[in-house]
Design a protein around this motif. Structure first.
Motif, PDB file in Angstrom:
ATOM      1  N   ARG A 254       0.831  -1.204   0.000  1.00 60.72           N
ATOM      2  CA  ARG A 254       0.000   0.000   0.000  1.00 60.72           C
ATOM      3  C   ARG A 254       0.869   1.260   0.000  1.00 60.72           C
ATOM      4  NH1 ARG A 254      -5.088  -0.715   3.999  1.00 60.72           N
ATOM      5  NH2 ARG A 254      -5.762   1.039   2.698  1.00 60.72           N
ATOM      6  N   PHE A 255       1.991   1.206   0.703  1.00 59.64           N
ATOM      7  CA  PHE A 255       2.916   2.346   0.708  1.00 59.64           C
ATOM      8  C   PHE A 255       3.509   2.577  -0.682  1.00 59.64           C
ATOM      9  CE2 PHE A 255       7.490   3.522   1.185  1.00 59.64           C
ATOM     10  CZ  PHE A 255       7.297   4.874   1.479  1.00 59.64           C
ATOM     11  N   VAL A 256       3.903   1.508  -1.364  1.00 65.21           N
ATOM     12  CA  VAL A 256       4.426   1.657  -2.722  1.00 65.21           C
ATOM     13  C   VAL A 256       3.376   2.291  -3.622  1.00 65.21           C
ATOM     14  CG1 VAL A 256       5.179   0.386  -4.782  1.00 65.21           C
ATOM     15  CG2 VAL A 256       6.127  -0.182  -2.531  1.00 65.21           C
ATOM     16  N   LEU A 257       2.138   1.873  -3.479  1.00 62.13           N
ATOM     17  CA  LEU A 257       1.074   2.466  -4.288  1.00 62.13           C
ATOM     18  C   LEU A 257       0.907   3.954  -3.976  1.00 62.13           C
ATOM     19  CD1 LEU A 257      -1.024   1.996  -6.431  1.00 62.13           C
ATOM     20  CD2 LEU A 257      -2.543   1.022  -4.700  1.00 62.13           C
ATOM     21  N   ASP A 258       1.052   4.333  -2.710  1.00 62.94           N
ATOM     22  CA  ASP A 258       1.019   5.754  -2.351  1.00 62.94           C
ATOM     23  C   ASP A 258       2.127   6.524  -3.075  1.00 62.94           C
ATOM     24  OD1 ASP A 258      -1.067   5.249  -0.592  1.00 62.94           O
ATOM     25  OD2 ASP A 258       0.233   5.162   1.179  1.00 62.94           O
ATOM     26  N   GLN A 259       3.321   5.936  -3.120  1.00 65.58           N
ATOM     27  CA  GLN A 259       4.460   6.609  -3.748  1.00 65.58           C
ATOM     28  C   GLN A 259       4.292   6.699  -5.269  1.00 65.58           C
ATOM     29  OE1 GLN A 259       6.753   8.097  -1.536  1.00 65.58           O
ATOM     30  NE2 GLN A 259       4.960   7.408  -0.384  1.00 65.58           N
ATOM     31  N   GLU A 261       1.446   7.151  -6.671  1.00 66.21           N
ATOM     32  CA  GLU A 261       0.532   8.278  -6.836  1.00 66.21           C
ATOM     33  C   GLU A 261       1.303   9.596  -6.815  1.00 66.21           C
ATOM     34  OE1 GLU A 261      -2.344   7.731  -3.755  1.00 66.21           O
ATOM     35  OE2 GLU A 261      -3.641   6.465  -5.010  1.00 66.21           O
ATOM     36  N   ALA A 262       2.297   9.684  -5.931  1.00 60.61           N
ATOM     37  CA  ALA A 262       3.128  10.891  -5.901  1.00 60.61           C
ATOM     38  C   ALA A 262       3.914  11.032  -7.204  1.00 60.61           C
ATOM     39  CB  ALA A 262       4.081  10.838  -4.707  1.00 60.61           C
ATOM     40  N   LEU A 263       4.420   9.928  -7.725  1.00 61.47           N
ATOM     41  CA  LEU A 263       5.162   9.948  -8.977  1.00 61.47           C
ATOM     42  C   LEU A 263       4.266  10.400 -10.124  1.00 61.47           C
ATOM     43  CD1 LEU A 263       7.680   9.317 -10.672  1.00 61.47           C
ATOM     44  CD2 LEU A 263       6.976   6.908 -10.671  1.00 61.47           C
ATOM     45  N   ALA A 264       3.055   9.861 -10.183  1.00 66.12           N
ATOM     46  CA  ALA A 264       2.127  10.244 -11.249  1.00 66.12           C
ATOM     47  C   ALA A 264       1.731  11.717 -11.159  1.00 66.12           C
ATOM     48  CB  ALA A 264       0.884   9.353 -11.197  1.00 66.12           C
ATOM     49  N   ALA A 265       1.814  12.286  -9.956  1.00 61.45           N
ATOM     50  CA  ALA A 265       1.471  13.699  -9.755  1.00 61.45           C
ATOM     51  C   ALA A 265       2.641  14.624 -10.069  1.00 61.45           C
ATOM     52  CB  ALA A 265       0.993  13.921  -8.328  1.00 61.45           C
ATOM     53  N   GLY A 266       3.769  14.061 -10.497  1.00 61.39           N
ATOM     54  CA  GLY A 266       4.902  14.885 -10.890  1.00 61.39           C
ATOM     55  C   GLY A 266       6.014  14.981  -9.874  1.00 61.39           C
ATOM     56  N   HIS A 267       5.918  14.241  -8.758  1.00 65.14           N
ATOM     57  CA  HIS A 267       6.953  14.278  -7.724  1.00 65.14           C
ATOM     58  C   HIS A 267       7.932  13.114  -7.915  1.00 65.14           C
ATOM     59  CE1 HIS A 267       4.493  17.298  -5.785  1.00 65.14           C
ATOM     60  NE2 HIS A 267       3.454  16.454  -5.773  1.00 65.14           N
ATOM     61  N   LEU A 276      14.808  10.198 -12.183  1.00 60.62           N
ATOM     62  CA  LEU A 276      14.051   9.078 -12.723  1.00 60.62           C
ATOM     63  C   LEU A 276      13.915   9.204 -14.236  1.00 60.62           C
ATOM     64  CD1 LEU A 276      11.273   8.749  -9.991  1.00 60.62           C
ATOM     65  CD2 LEU A 276      13.466   7.531 -10.174  1.00 60.62           C
ATOM     66  N   PRO A 277      13.607   8.121 -14.916  1.00 69.05           N
ATOM     67  CA  PRO A 277      13.493   8.161 -16.381  1.00 69.05           C
ATOM     68  C   PRO A 277      12.458   9.169 -16.843  1.00 69.05           C
ATOM     69  CG  PRO A 277      13.582   5.895 -15.610  1.00 69.05           C
ATOM     70  CD  PRO A 277      13.457   6.749 -14.393  1.00 69.05           C
ATOM     71  N   ALA A 278      12.728   9.765 -17.980  1.00 68.34           N
ATOM     72  CA  ALA A 278      11.804  10.746 -18.549  1.00 68.34           C
ATOM     73  C   ALA A 278      10.433  10.116 -18.778  1.00 68.34           C
ATOM     74  CB  ALA A 278      12.365  11.269 -19.871  1.00 68.34           C
ATOM     75  N   ASP A 279       9.394  10.867 -18.407  1.00 68.72           N
ATOM     76  CA  ASP A 279       7.990  10.508 -18.648  1.00 68.72           C
ATOM     77  C   ASP A 279       7.516   9.289 -17.860  1.00 68.72           C
ATOM     78  OD1 ASP A 279       7.448  12.607 -20.442  1.00 68.72           O
ATOM     79  OD2 ASP A 279       8.364  11.494 -22.094  1.00 68.72           O
ATOM     80  N   LEU A 280       8.279   8.847 -16.864  1.00 69.59           N
ATOM     81  CA  LEU A 280       7.842   7.668 -16.111  1.00 69.59           C
ATOM     82  C   LEU A 280       6.509   7.940 -15.411  1.00 69.59           C
ATOM     83  CD1 LEU A 280       8.435   4.788 -15.207  1.00 69.59           C
ATOM     84  CD2 LEU A 280       9.714   5.736 -13.266  1.00 69.59           C
ATOM     85  N   LEU A 286      -3.239   5.064 -12.675  1.00 69.96           N
ATOM     86  CA  LEU A 286      -3.554   4.488 -11.373  1.00 69.96           C
ATOM     87  C   LEU A 286      -5.049   4.282 -11.165  1.00 69.96           C
ATOM     88  CD1 LEU A 286      -0.878   6.369  -9.283  1.00 69.96           C
ATOM     89  CD2 LEU A 286      -0.823   4.025 -10.135  1.00 69.96           C
ATOM     90  N   ARG A 287      -5.833   4.463 -12.221  1.00 78.03           N
ATOM     91  CA  ARG A 287      -7.223   4.013 -12.184  1.00 78.03           C
ATOM     92  C   ARG A 287      -7.320   2.541 -12.557  1.00 78.03           C
ATOM     93  NH1 ARG A 287      -9.325   7.995 -16.630  1.00 78.03           N
ATOM     94  NH2 ARG A 287      -7.453   7.015 -17.530  1.00 78.03           N
ATOM     95  N   ARG A 288      -6.250   2.007 -13.130  1.00 78.07           N
ATOM     96  CA  ARG A 288      -6.193   0.593 -13.532  1.00 78.07           C
ATOM     97  C   ARG A 288      -4.992  -0.049 -12.860  1.00 78.07           C
ATOM     98  NH1 ARG A 288      -5.942   0.793 -19.888  1.00 78.07           N
ATOM     99  NH2 ARG A 288      -4.735   2.694 -19.433  1.00 78.07           N
ATOM    100  N   VAL A 289      -5.192  -0.515 -11.626  1.00 78.91           N
ATOM    101  CA  VAL A 289      -4.111  -1.113 -10.838  1.00 78.91           C
ATOM    102  C   VAL A 289      -4.469  -2.553 -10.513  1.00 78.91           C
ATOM    103  CG1 VAL A 289      -2.801  -1.014  -8.679  1.00 78.91           C
ATOM    104  CG2 VAL A 289      -3.461   1.102  -9.838  1.00 78.91           C
ATOM    105  N   GLY A 290      -3.514  -3.434 -10.719  1.00 76.21           N
ATOM    106  CA  GLY A 290      -3.667  -4.835 -10.336  1.00 76.21           C
ATOM    107  C   GLY A 290      -2.463  -5.288  -9.543  1.00 76.21           C
TER     108      GLY A 290
END
Length: 440
Positions: A254-259, A261-267, A276-280, A286-290
């Protein structure tokens, strides 16, 4: 060949096949946080002695090997995308480590993703040299005595992913992977690469203190740079250790998933601040997570899906869904996922050759008995528990080189040919997520 069935008995093992190693010692009590920090030199010495004994009966190789040992190959991914990979060093300051005296909880993860280009980005090794050195001391002695402790260059195996290649700036489903108890995330490479080559972003997670070895970017007080497991046998022989391990894995996931979300938000969530790699971040939908996991990782991923609705679908590869009994003759408490069922798709994937099938049956049957019909079951014939890992391809190579007996290979992955087992495992996992987390 492999076959799939509904309703046949399967098995997990949360290291159920490791009972032979139990006499070597047990894990530290979770509450004590006394783990491997002071024991690595002792374990290294014992590993050298054990390795000598393990190799005493091994004959000729039957094939040429480099002076520093056999180099094994991983199966190539089959999808249309080239793959990038990067590592994340994540630190949860809200939790203490459960195994050792460390005031935070650290997690290492690898992200595999479709790359925009791989030009100028070399392929990555499966393990770092430091991790490989400790892996051969720990995994080949305490967890898998049938593996050769010498004669293999574990650091030489290359992946098909390219280090820090720029990601395709296309939102893609995200899959989290939790390995078996004691296993490193690196032993889930071939499935992760297969999924990434077909358009998923895959995040494989190490659970330090549980995982055989974890190579961190830097040292920290209370642990070495390469941290070793506290396990010395089957965690299910101690109900409190097993409860701590699974609870920690759920919290880690759950913590990794939180992080993410931060990555997807630009952090940048990397605690070392590594670029980190460009455009990662733009590649994460994160609406489609398995999630998928093997053994203890299967237990943890199924329970994480029950607790966290961000996970929309999950695969449990031979993970128990109950706690160990507190006394002989008693039944262990079911995890909530088995007690109450789930309202999202869950696949139970097993093998007919796992020795823990009978013990596993109660919890899997309890989950399948729920009337909502969101859980399905499949089984691989002629296969054993670790066929879901990279050992599916590695064990036959070791046997062909004369470094592993046929019996040890069968105990680890079964007699099934990797030309059948590797496509079968990939097919079950990918088609499940294609159905429930469509890429388009």
């Amino acid at each position: 060949m492999f076959r799939t069935t509904f309703g046949d008995g399967d098995g997990d093992g949360e290291r159920g096949e490791r009972g032979r190693a139990a006499e070597r010692g047990s894990a530290a009590a979770p509450g004590s946080r006394v783990g491997a920090t002071a024991t690595r030199r002792t374990v290294t010495k014992s590993a050298v002695v054990a390795a000598t004994l393990l190799l005493a009966g091994v004959g000729g190789t039957g094939r040429a090997r480099a002076a520093d040992g056999l180099t094994m190959r991983l199966p190539a991914p089959t999808g249309p995308h080239r793959i990038g990979a990067t590592t994340l060093y994540l630190v949860d300051c809200s939790r203490h480590d459960p195994w050792e005296r460390i005031p935070v909880r650290e997690v290492m993860a690898t992200v595999c993703y479709p790359a925009r280009t791989v030009s100028g980005h070399p392929r990555t090794p499966q393990m770092t040299e430091s991790a490989a050195e400790l892996f051969k001391e720990i995994d080949t002695v305490f967890f898998h005595p049938g593996l050769p402790a010498t004669g293999v260059n574990w650091a030489a195996t290359m992946t098909h992913a390219h280090q820090d290649a720029p990601a395709q700036p296309v939102r893609r489903p995200v899959l989290l992977y939790s390995p078996g108890g004691g296993d490193p995330r690196t032993l889930g490479t071939h499935v992760a690469e297969e999924l990434a080559s077909h358009g998923y972003v895959v995040v494989t997670i190490d659970h330090p203190g549980d995982t055989s070895e974890v190579d961190f970017p830097r040292e920290r007080q209370g642990r070495d740079k390469v941290r070793m497991t506290v396990f010395r046998g089957d965690p299910r022989t101690d109900p409190e250790i097993f409860r701590t391990a699974i609870g920690t894995r759920v919290a880690d996931t759950r913590f990794v998933l939180d992080q993410l979300e931060a990555l997807a938000a630009g952090h940048n969530p990397d605690a070392a601040g590594r670029p980190l790699p460009a455009d990662l971040g733009r590649a994460l939908d994160l609406r489609r997570v398995g999630g998928y996991g093997h053994s203890a990782g299967g237990t943890a991923m199924a329970e994480t899906m029950y607790e966290d609705h961000r996970i929309r679908a999950a695969v449990n590869m031979e993970g128990y869904l109950d706690h160990p009994p507190k006394a002989p003759g008693q039944e262990g408490e079911l995890f909530p996922v088995a007690r109450y069922g789930v309202d999202r798709p869950l696949l139970l994937l097993g093998t007919e050759g796992f020795t823990g099938r009978q013990a596993l049956e109660r919890s899997w049957s309890a989950l399948l008995a729920h009337p909502r019909g969101h859980t399905r079951r499949r089984q691989l014939a002629d296969a054993a528990h670790w066929v879901f890992t990279d050992y599916a391809a590695m064990a036959p190579q070791l046997q062909a080189a004369g470094l592993m007996t046929a019996d040890s290979r069968a105990e680890l992955v079964g007699a099934i040919d990797p030309a059948c087992s590797v496509p079968a495992v990939r097919h079950h996992i990918r088609t499940f997520f294609d159905r429930h987390l469509p890429r388009h």
